[in-house]
Design an enzyme around this catalytic site. Structure first.
Site, short mmCIF file in Angstrom:
data_model
loop_
_atom_site.label_atom_id
_atom_site.label_comp_id
_atom_site.label_asym_id
_atom_site.label_seq_id
_atom_site.Cartn_x
_atom_site.Cartn_y
_atom_site.Cartn_z
N LYS A 184 13.21 6.29 -14.40
CA LYS A 184 14.52 7.21 -15.03
C LYS A 184 14.04 8.49 -14.48
O LYS A 184 13.22 9.50 -15.14
CB LYS A 184 14.17 7.22 -16.72
N GLY A 237 6.63 15.84 -18.61
CA GLY A 237 7.72 16.76 -19.16
C GLY A 237 7.13 17.55 -20.10
O GLY A 237 5.81 17.68 -20.29
N SER A 238 8.03 18.01 -20.94
CA SER A 238 7.53 18.88 -22.12
C SER A 238 6.93 18.02 -23.18
O SER A 238 7.15 16.80 -23.57
CB SER A 238 8.90 19.68 -22.55
N THR A 239 6.04 18.83 -23.85
CA THR A 239 5.41 18.32 -25.02
C THR A 239 6.10 17.88 -26.34
O THR A 239 5.88 16.64 -26.74
CB THR A 239 4.23 19.35 -25.72
N SER A 240 7.28 18.49 -26.48
CA SER A 240 8.13 17.93 -27.57
C SER A 240 8.79 16.75 -27.16
O SER A 240 8.78 15.83 -28.16
CB SER A 240 9.12 19.17 -27.76
N GLY A 242 7.50 14.60 -25.31
CA GLY A 242 6.42 13.59 -25.07
C GLY A 242 6.01 12.89 -26.35
O GLY A 242 5.79 12.01 -26.63
N GLU A 392 4.88 27.81 -23.65
CA GLU A 392 5.02 27.63 -22.22
C GLU A 392 6.39 28.16 -21.92
O GLU A 392 7.38 27.67 -22.60
CB GLU A 392 5.04 25.98 -22.14
#
Length: 487
Positions: A184, A237-240, A242, A392
């Site tokens: 994806k 990608g972003s922590t949120s 993830g 970030e």
């Protein structure tokens, strides 16, 4: 750039998307690059089911066969190098040098690396153990073998900042280990990943081993994570995002490999070569326009070197040509989208309100022109509690925080939710290594931003779970099985 609407790649067939297409926009010109397919949830599940069906035979294929396919795919990517780089540049806004050298070239190189990786030993002998007679049986010497087995079906969700190297770093080691994949790509630049799928298909990858689905919203990615046919999710990608993926994976105990956000500290000690430090820190401005999780965006500098470093960083930023990434001499291209440009600009304004001093940048380079540009921006007079220091930003913005002594510098570096890569600059290598060993981060660059591409890569804390790159990627996409026998 591409006039034919892109189709999905499912089970070895190019398939019309159930939900139509969406436009992929060139961040430098705001023109339409092409039309990407909008997969339905059912089509994503179909792709995962195709990967599940293909796994039985692919996982038992000879390593030499997998190596040959990966090697041929790399050759085909290189054959179409110019067209591939042009597409990557149009989708991502990368400069010509970055699109060619760091995107397509690295993508092909990673396929070559894991063509060799497919041939690496997957079995390791464990020292024999002498067992006394007891409830478990007679006395004897027991041998053991640790065998790396493929995980199964792996969903690879890739980042927008490098539409070649990042997908290649997931797909190639996963295939080398005998896994099958559902890919994806990021919604902003998915067309390059479909070119990668074309190369793999031409190279002879069996139907269902590689599947590529895309979508502009959350539906396709969510389905690629929660499909019951998926055994593992590899996400960059972003922590949120993830964290949300990890919650879904946890419900069914799917394996995870997470490469998430970063707020890399550059610890500049008072005996550092400041020109070297500036050249490294300055890549935050120039490399992907700061859209890279490993960037040294949080500069912690000992007070004796503070003013000189600020002066040199400001001068460095002033020399950087911002503009059309296809033009010769351009160093800083656009960020990926208008929404992301607005986000970066809002952080700069937040820093101003928090009390930071804008040394250079802070304004849109050409507010009337097209393209999503952000000027290289340096924020000084920052304090550790500021949001621009802790969060970030993912753009060409560097923040500077002074410190008094080595101990304070280490404390400030570790005072972060993130821990991907930090950096230390010092003229005393022993001192630099002493500091590096105390940093709570997955990697440390000592007097360099360079990386060894065989070294493990991944983060502490909210910067990720697991390690990849080099042989560590083969380990990441495998399960360990123990086989024991009496001697």
């Amino acid at each position: 750039m591409t006039t034919t609407p892109q189709r999905l790649f499912i089970g070895g067939a190019w398939t019309e998307p159930a939900n139509g297409h969406y436009e992929v926009i060139n961040p430098a010109t705001e023109d339409v690059v092409g039309l990407a397919p909008e997969a339905s949830r059912a089509q994503v599940y179909e792709a995962a089911a195709a990967a599940r069906e293909a796994f039985a035979s692919w996982s038992r294929s000879r390593p030499e066969e997998r190596a040959a396919i990966l090697g041929r795919a790399a050759d085909l990517m290189q054959r179409d190098f110019t067209a591939n780089a042009a597409l990557a540049q149009a989708e991502s806004g990368a400069t010509t040098g970055t699109a060619r050298g760091m995107q397509v070239a690295v993508g092909a190189a990673r396929f070559r690396r894991y063509a060799k990786g497919a041939l690496e030993p997957a079995e390791e002998a464990v020292p024999p153990q002498i067992n006394e007679a007891g409830p478990m049986g007679r006395a004897g010497i027991f041998g053991a073998l640790a065998v790396r087995q493929p995980v199964g079906v792996v969903t690879c969700i890739t980042s927008y900042n490098n539409p070649w190297a990042n997908p290649a770093g997931k797909i190639a080691p996963a295939l080398a280990m005998g896994n099958t994949v559902v890919v994806k790509p990021a919604p902003q630049d998915p067309l390059s990943v479909f070119r990668m799928a074309e190369a793999l298909a031409e190279a002879g990858v069996p139907p269902g081993v590689v599947n590529v689905i895309s979508g502009s919203g959350a539906e396709a990615g969510e389905a690629a994570v929660d499909s019951p046919d998926v055994d593992m999710v590899s996400f960059t990608g972003s922590t949120s995002v993830g964290q949300r993926i990890a919650e879904v994976c946890g419900r069914s105990m799917k394996r995870q490999l997470m490469e998430l956000g970063g707020k890399g500290a550059a610890v500049v000690l008072d005996d550092a070569d400041l020109d070297s430090a500036v050249a490294g820190i300055g890549t935050t401005f120039s490399f992907y326009s700061g859209q890279i999780c490993t960037a040294p965006t949080r500069v912690l500098v000992q007070r004796a070197a503070h003013d000189a470093l600020i002066e040199k960083l400001a001068a460095y930023a002033g020399y950087l040509a911002v503009g059309d990434p296809t033009a010769k001499g351009t160093v800083v291209g656009p960020v990926i989208s208008a929404a992301h440009r607005d986000r970066v600009e809002s952080y700069v304004e937040l820093g101003r309100k928090e009390g930071a001093r804008i040394v250079t940048g802070g304004d849109r380079p050409d507010p009337t022109g097209s393209g999503f540009y952000v000027a290289p921006t340096l924020l000084a007079d920052c304090t550790p509690g500021m949001r621009v220091v802790r969060e970030e930003i993912f753009g060409p913005v560097v923040v500077v925080v002074p410190f008094d002594d080595e101990e304070e510098g280490i404390t400030l570096a570790n005072d972060s939710d993130y821990g991907l890569i930090d950096y230390v600059w010092s003229g005393d290598v022993a001192r630099a290594f002493r500091v590096a060993r105390r940093l709570r981060t997955g990697g440390v660059g000592v007097n360099t931003i360079g990386r060894n591409m065989e070294a493990p890569f991944g983060g502490f804390k909210r910067s990720g779970v697991g390690r990849d790159v080099g042989s560590y990627a083969l380990h990441a996409y495998s399960e360990l099985q123990a086989i024991v026998w009496p001697g």
